[in-house]
Scaffold this active site. Structure first.
Site, PDB file in Angstrom:
ATOM      1  CG  ASP A  67       0.458 -63.721  35.323  1.00  0.00           C
ATOM      2  OD1 ASP A  67       0.667 -64.896  34.973  1.00  0.00           O
ATOM      3  OD2 ASP A  67       0.453 -62.764  34.527  1.00  0.00           O
ATOM      4  CD  GLU A 120       4.232 -67.127  35.545  1.00  0.00           C
ATOM      5  OE1 GLU A 120       4.278 -67.754  34.486  1.00  0.00           O
ATOM      6  OE2 GLU A 120       3.915 -65.931  35.591  1.00  0.00           O
TER       7      GLU A 120
END
Ligand code: GLC
Length: 525
Positions: free
Chosen positions: A204, A255
């Site tokens: 993330d 990401e």
């Protein structure tokens, strides 16, 4: 599952947003029991791996991206033992398991943040985060002008007068990655889950961990001091060594929303991450030339570092693509403006989503399928304000409706809500029309989105490998060949064009001698 096949280079990875996938215990929230009961849906769909969004204990301020303990399972979702069972059950079906890791920040309920609050200014506990005195005579101004990506300032003041940094909600304090303790902690977290059998991590906010320690003010929109800082590469090289020390082929997926694709590709060098999401493809407006350009740029940037591209149309952060493609004009996604007020032609959006699915499935590299996209679900736009849970809604004072509309629980079967999601309702209301879009209804319909995804995922396994060669079939037609026997064409233009020669393997809509508008076809030729 220990073969070295490079499975991740072409994998179809299914994203499960756990609380909206399937509810096994009847509390209205999806959980691991629900996933375990639905693994056959995924096996029948033909995917290679699952990516689970965060499943850790969390106060759920940001749907689990506010992690209170990186080594356990959220009690609403199940237990650690159950997660291990689920991993084993997925592996038994030849499905690999990737989990989300959230190294940029913790929940404010994480024990380290609680300790930092208690320990006070100047303490080693505060060095794990970004605590700073404020500006102005009484320190009542934030330390710099950074904005939270969820709206408002990126700083919150604590009672003793210091401020802490949070690039997301005020309940998600950013870790200080200059502190070696944070590095060791996450290296250990990686090992903890590898030891439990996971096949990889989706990282993330992978571009955001390292901050310019001077914390300089920025001009609006400038993310330089907190995105794509050079020091990140060293972190991922260390992680890669850990990954490679485990048997089998385990992977790291980043990401990264970076504007410059060749900058993003630098993270995919051989000793760093395996792959990263391609968001330029996701935001590309419905136009043949723009798609060709983004595909070209993507393949070129990835080729330079020998990494596979990873194509994605939707995820839990963006407006579902049936809805995006159902809007006329340039509907490129922007995080702050989800264009909720624009009219949507759902039939148009669905036709285009079908064509886009065949494009994504045909491109060289890997791809992601966001739960419900295989059912052709659309963004739910009319969620009542009091039911909205995404912090984006509150932090922008309602200007941005937030991401709840793409997180509505999945319809599985039956004629009325919650459509087999569970026995205890659903935490966000589902549209009545979804009775025609349940997995059960669509499995019985050869013309459904589900049947198209199943056929595409199955046939895709036998498509020739090789590089993509563009074909000129007229303006507004995106067409290419891969190898000597496969042709892809998608007609973006307003009128039908002659169908290219060959045997039709799969089409996103009816085709005869012509390829209609917004229709894609796979041909053996
Ligand atoms: C990523 C996640 C998003 C989350 C944010 C903060 O962008 O995909 O859902 O809110 O990071 O963790």
């Amino acid at each position: 599952m220990t073969d070295n096949t490079g499975w991740w280079r072409s994998a179809a990875i299914y994203q499960i947003y756990i609380r909206s996938f399937a509810d096994g215990n009847g509390d209205g929230v999806g959980d691991l029991a629900g996933v375990r009961a639905r693994l056959d849906h995924l096996a029948d769909l033909g995917i290679d791996a699952i990516w689970f969004t965060p499943w850790y204990p969390s106060p759920m301020d940001d749907g689990g991206y506010d992690v209170a303990d990186f080594r356990d399972i959220e009690p609403l979702f199940g237990t650690l033992a159950e997660a291990e069972q689920l991993i084993a059950e997925a592996h038994a079906r030849d499905i690999r398991v990737i989990i989300d890791i959230v190294p940029n920040h913790a929940s404010d309920e994480h024990r380290w943040f609680q300790a930092a609050l208690a320990a006070g200014p100047g303490s080693p506990e505060r060095q794990r985060f970004w605590f700073r005195p404020g500006r102005g005579p009484d320190g009542s101004e934030p330390p710099n002008n950074w904005k939270s990506r969820f709206g408002g300032s990126a700083w919150t003041r604590v009672p003793d007068g210091e401020w802490y940094l949070h690039l997301y909600s005020s309940r998600q304090p950013d870790f200080n990655w200059d502190n070696p303790e944070i590095r060791t902690e996450f290296e250990d977290v990686l090992r903890f889950w590898f030891d439990r059998g996971v096949d990889g991590f989706r990282i993330d906010v992978a571009d955001g961990l390292v901050k310019d320690p001077a914390l300089p003010d920025v001009a609006d929109g400038d993310e330089t001091p907190f995105s794509d800082q050079e020091g990140l590469h060293e972190i991922y090289r260390t992680w890669r060594k850990i990954v490679d020390s485990y048997p089998g082929e385990r992977v790291l997926v980043g990401e990264m929303w970076l504007a410059d694709m060749s900058r993003a590709a630098r993270y995919l060098r051989r000793d760093e991450l395996h792959s990263a999401f391609n968001f330029d493809f996701l935001v590309c407006p419905w136009d043949a030339a723009r798609f060709r350009d983004v595909i070209d740029r993507t393949l070129r940037a990835h080729d330079e570092v020998g990494a596979p591209a990873a194509w994605v149309l939707s995820n839990h952060d963006v407006t579902r693509h049936v809805t995006r493609y159902g809007r006329e004009g340039d509907t490129g996604f922007s995080f702050a403006n989800r264009l909720h007020e624009l009219p949507v032609d759902r039939a148009l959006g669905t036709r285009r989503a079908r064509a886009a699915a065949l494009l994504t499935l045909a491109l060289p590299g890997g791809l992601y399928v966001y739960q419900g996209e295989e059912l052709g679900l659309w963004e739910v736009l009319d969620i009542a304000d009091e039911l909205r849970q995404d912090p984006v809604w509150a932090r922008t004072g309602g200007k941005d409706p937030g991401r709840d509309g793409c997180r509505v629980p999945i319809p599985w079967s039956g004629d009325e809500p919650p459509f087999g999601f569970g026995s205890g309702g659903a935490w966000l209301p589902q549209p009545e029309e979804w009775k025609a879009y349940t997995a059960a209804a669509e499995a019985a319909d050869p013309d459904s989105m589900l049947s198209l995804y199943r056929a595409g995922l199955r046939l895709r396994r036998d498509l020739p490998a090789g590089s993509l060669e563009w074909l000129s079939l007229g303006e507004g037609v995106l067409a290419f060949r891969i190898g000597t026997e496969f042709t892809f064409a998608l007609n973006f233009s307003a009128s039908p064009v002659p169908l290219p020669a060959g045997e039709v393997l799969l089409a996103s809509g009816p085709v005869g001698t012509e390829l209609p508008t917004d229709t894609a076809v796979w041909l053996k030729s």
